[in-house]
Scaffold this active site. Structure first.
Site, short mmCIF file in Angstrom:
data_model
loop_
_atom_site.label_atom_id
_atom_site.label_comp_id
_atom_site.label_asym_id
_atom_site.label_seq_id
_atom_site.Cartn_x
_atom_site.Cartn_y
_atom_site.Cartn_z
N PRO A 121 -66.27 70.89 -3.27
CA PRO A 121 -65.56 71.08 -2.00
C PRO A 121 -64.18 71.71 -2.09
O PRO A 121 -63.73 72.35 -1.14
CB PRO A 121 -65.49 69.67 -1.41
CG PRO A 121 -65.63 68.76 -2.58
CD PRO A 121 -66.53 69.46 -3.54
N LYS A 177 -63.34 86.15 -1.67
CA LYS A 177 -64.01 85.15 -0.82
C LYS A 177 -63.04 84.59 0.22
O LYS A 177 -63.40 84.42 1.39
CB LYS A 177 -64.57 84.01 -1.68
CG LYS A 177 -65.18 82.85 -0.88
CD LYS A 177 -66.38 83.29 -0.06
CE LYS A 177 -66.91 82.19 0.85
NZ LYS A 177 -67.39 81.01 0.11
#
Length: 292
Positions: A65, A170
């Site tokens: 995460p 990203k």
């Protein structure tokens, strides 16, 4: 190849399943034991910690995460680096701070490891269909070494530069996506208030200059009671990292800071962190006086 996969969340689970389906020997781990049951039934092996995963693997991938989780899994005493043999490969597919990835890569290189950052884009649907795009940072030769594994999860693998570059592009991608998404939310609310049918809006905009992939995907899901499978916590994390990266590069980030703050405000209202970030659409409709 002997592959390890750590982090069996919404993205990691289908990615690991596709690696197994491609014929690789798979060892898995997650902090939640139950998440590995289906993969074990399909032929994967469970390991009790990241070190044990690495000891059985030539290539280890993580899907985690945040930056702290990646650093812990890679670098702690029972982490991936403590178990990987020299010459093996570590690939992080998470979305984390590029500076942290560069530190991890440097530490891996000192240990004789090959380290790649390969964050993915395409969402749960792309992960399920092995149709993800991978932005790969690191040495080009290391990418070729890991390519047979990466091709099991993505249909577009792009080498974008040295260590950390994958996470940079990203973050840029996600920052642009969320900026587009907030604009789409306001456009949907305006249309509803104007009495324009939202299916007509979707059909019209998708062939016009206001189109974006995130508009098409999220509005279509909203109209059909579908879900993206990505939380507001993750959206807020990605926007925070994106704004930080822009600031480090000397970019004012005026629009992105506002979008970050709006996502954080939504996240913090009524403990929505684990809820879908796409719930910002019905939230804005309600606040605009529209009966959702």
């Amino acid at each position: 190849m002997r592959v390890g996969f750590i982090g069996l969340g919404n993205m990691g689970q289908p990615m690991a399943a596709n690696i197994l389906d491609a014929g690789h020997t798979l060892t898995i781990h997650d902090t939640r034991r139950r998440t590995g049951r289906d993969l074990e039934a399909a032929g994967a092996s469970w390991a009790e910690d990241p070190r044990a995963v690495a000891a059985r693997s030539e290539v280890v991938l993580t899907s985690l995460p945040d930056t702290g989780a990646v650093e812990q899994v890679a670098l702690c005493n029972n982490g991936v680096f403590s178990g990987l043999a020299g010459g093996s490969t570590y690939v992080d597919t998470s979305t984390i701070a590029p500076s942290a990835m560069r530190r991890i890569s440097a530490m891996g290189t000192k240990r004789g490891l090959h380290v790649l950052d390969a964050p993915v884009s395409g969402g749960i649907h792309g992960a399920t269909d092995a149709a993800l795009t991978l932005f790969v940072g690191g040495d080009a030769e290391d990418l070729e070494r890991a390519r047979p594994v990466l091709e099991a999860v993505g249909n577009r693998i792009v080498h974008v530069g040295p260590a950390g570059s994958g996470h940079e592009i990203k973050l840029i991608n996600n920052l642009m996506m969320f900026v587009n998404f907030l604009g789409a939310c306001e456009g949907v609310a305006m249309s509803a208030r104007a009495g324009i049918d939202l299916r007509l809006l979707l059909d019209t905009i998708t062939s016009s200059m206001g189109q974006s992939r995130i508009f098409e995907r999220t509005v279509s899901l909203f109209l059909n009671s579908g879900r993206m499978g990505s939380t507001t916590d993750l959206a807020a994390k990605d926007m925070r990292l994106g704004v930080e990266l822009g600031s480090e590069l000397g970019v004012p980030m005026e629009v992105s800071r506002l979008v970050r703050d709006l996502i954080v405000r939504f996240r913090d209202a009524g403990d929505r962190g684990q809820g879908e970030f796409t719930d910002m659409i019905p939230d804005l409709l309600r606040r605009s006086g529209v009966d959702v």
